[in-house]
Design an enzyme around this catalytic site. Structure first.
Site, PDB file in Angstrom:
ATOM      1  N   SER A  37       0.846  -1.197   0.000  1.00 28.87           N
ATOM      2  CA  SER A  37       0.000   0.000   0.000  1.00 28.87           C
ATOM      3  C   SER A  37       0.879   1.244   0.000  1.00 28.87           C
ATOM      4  CB  SER A  37      -0.925   0.005   1.222  1.00 28.87           C
ATOM      5  OG  SER A  37      -0.184  -0.236   2.407  1.00 28.87           O
ATOM      6  N   ASP A  59       5.308  -7.212   2.484  1.00 27.10           N
ATOM      7  CA  ASP A  59       4.607  -7.643   1.270  1.00 27.10           C
ATOM      8  C   ASP A  59       5.591  -7.989   0.169  1.00 27.10           C
ATOM      9  OD1 ASP A  59       1.835  -7.847   1.281  1.00 27.10           O
ATOM     10  OD2 ASP A  59       1.545  -5.681   1.136  1.00 27.10           O
ATOM     11  N   GLU A  78      -0.242 -12.345  -2.256  1.00 24.25           N
ATOM     12  CA  GLU A  78      -1.673 -12.329  -2.567  1.00 24.25           C
ATOM     13  C   GLU A  78      -2.054 -13.466  -3.518  1.00 24.25           C
ATOM     14  OE1 GLU A  78      -2.789  -8.514  -4.180  1.00 24.25           O
ATOM     15  OE2 GLU A  78      -1.926  -7.416  -2.489  1.00 24.25           O
ATOM     16  N   GLU A 131      -9.293  -9.697   3.110  1.00 23.23           N
ATOM     17  CA  GLU A 131      -9.633  -8.285   2.849  1.00 23.23           C
ATOM     18  C   GLU A 131     -10.987  -8.143   2.170  1.00 23.23           C
ATOM     19  OE1 GLU A 131      -6.455  -5.990   1.165  1.00 23.23           O
ATOM     20  OE2 GLU A 131      -7.772  -4.279   0.712  1.00 23.23           O
TER      21      GLU A 131
END
Ligand code: KIV
Length: 263
Positions: free
Chosen positions: A43, A82, A113, A180
């Site tokens: 992010s 991440d 992810e 999420e």
């Protein structure tokens, strides 16, 4: 903090708190406020670099911010970093990049992810002793495929896919799951079924813990924010108190409230 303490927290029903950090000063403040884990999220592409998505973020960017965060917090702080877009398209590449972030950035865990398509990457990474956090539901690195930042897992079929992916990734060795932007009921089912901690962001109040982007929950990010974000700075005298409020409200079950959850 370590994985066995985090697992114990889940077993004992004690909520886990996590916020994103991208630099040393924030890391220090968040640790002082009592946050359990720091997440160097990609992010940072949006809140630090001003990009329209997380897709332009490179491995070098993640390393740079991870090193900054690590310098700001104690060696006891559990830091998740991440893996950016396209840094884990194949298992050998995923292992090499995960090892790089752990070795050079001193992260405790890497996050990637996706569902079944990342199973082999997870297996390869955990086989070498690096803990992995999976990330399901809204996966921002797939924004172009999803067609926007919207709630995932609505309807029986979509919910079942996410539920099965969660089980599969746990079986592959994932040690934690970030879930999420899914309906609260799905967040509950997955958290109850999995043995590993499930950390929600817009996934309802029944997850084992909560994570938010620090710039969002402190009211720094002036862009449009999703409904699952609460601006804790509004009721606090300064950022330290705002983060302490987040920790207290997650631990007591006050956050997320129904207005932050999806049906
Ligand atoms: O990139 C990020 O910050 C994340 C979150 C789960 C907050 O992945």
């Amino acid at each position: 903090m370590n994985l066995s303490i985090l697992n114990k927290k889940k077993q004992q029903g004690e909520k886990i708190t996590c916020l994103t950090a991208y630099d040393a000063s924030f890391a220090r403040l968040l640790e002082r406020a009592g946050v359990d884990m720091l997440m160097v999220g990609d992010s940072l592409g949006m809140v630090i670099q001003g990009q329209a998505s997380t897709l332009p973020v490179k491995l070098e960017h993640m390393l740079y911010h991870c090193q900054n965060v690590r310098r700001g917090c104690s060696a006891e702080m559990f830091v998740i970093v991440d893996m950016p877009f396209m840094s884990y398209s194949q298992a050998p590449q995923a292992l090499e990049n995960a090892a790089y972030l752990v070795q050079e950035g001193q992260a405790n865990m890497v996050k990637l992810e996706g569902g079944g398509q990342v199973a082999q990457c997870i297996e390869a990474i955990v086989a070498h002793g690096i803990p992995v956090c999976a990330h399901l539901g809204l996966t921002p690195q797939s924004v172009n495929k999803i067609g926007g930042y919207r709630v995932q897992g609505r309807g029986e079929r979509n919910a079942q896919t996410i539920f099965e992916d969660a089980l599969k990734l746990q079986d592959c060795g994932a040690n934690m799951l970030v879930l999420e932007c899914v309906p609260q009921q799905l967040g509950k089912q997955i958290s109850e079924k999995l043995e590993i901690p499930v950390i929600g962001i817009g996934a309802g109040a029944y997850c084992d813990g909560q994570v938010l982007v620090s710039y969002d929950m402190l009211g720094i990010n002036q862009m449009h924010l999703p409904r699952f974000v609460k601006d804790f700075s509004k009721e606090a005298d300064g950022w330290l108190e705002a983060v302490q409020k987040f920790v207290a409200e997650v631990k007591s079950g006050q956050f997320p409230a129904s207005e932050h959850c999806y049906e």
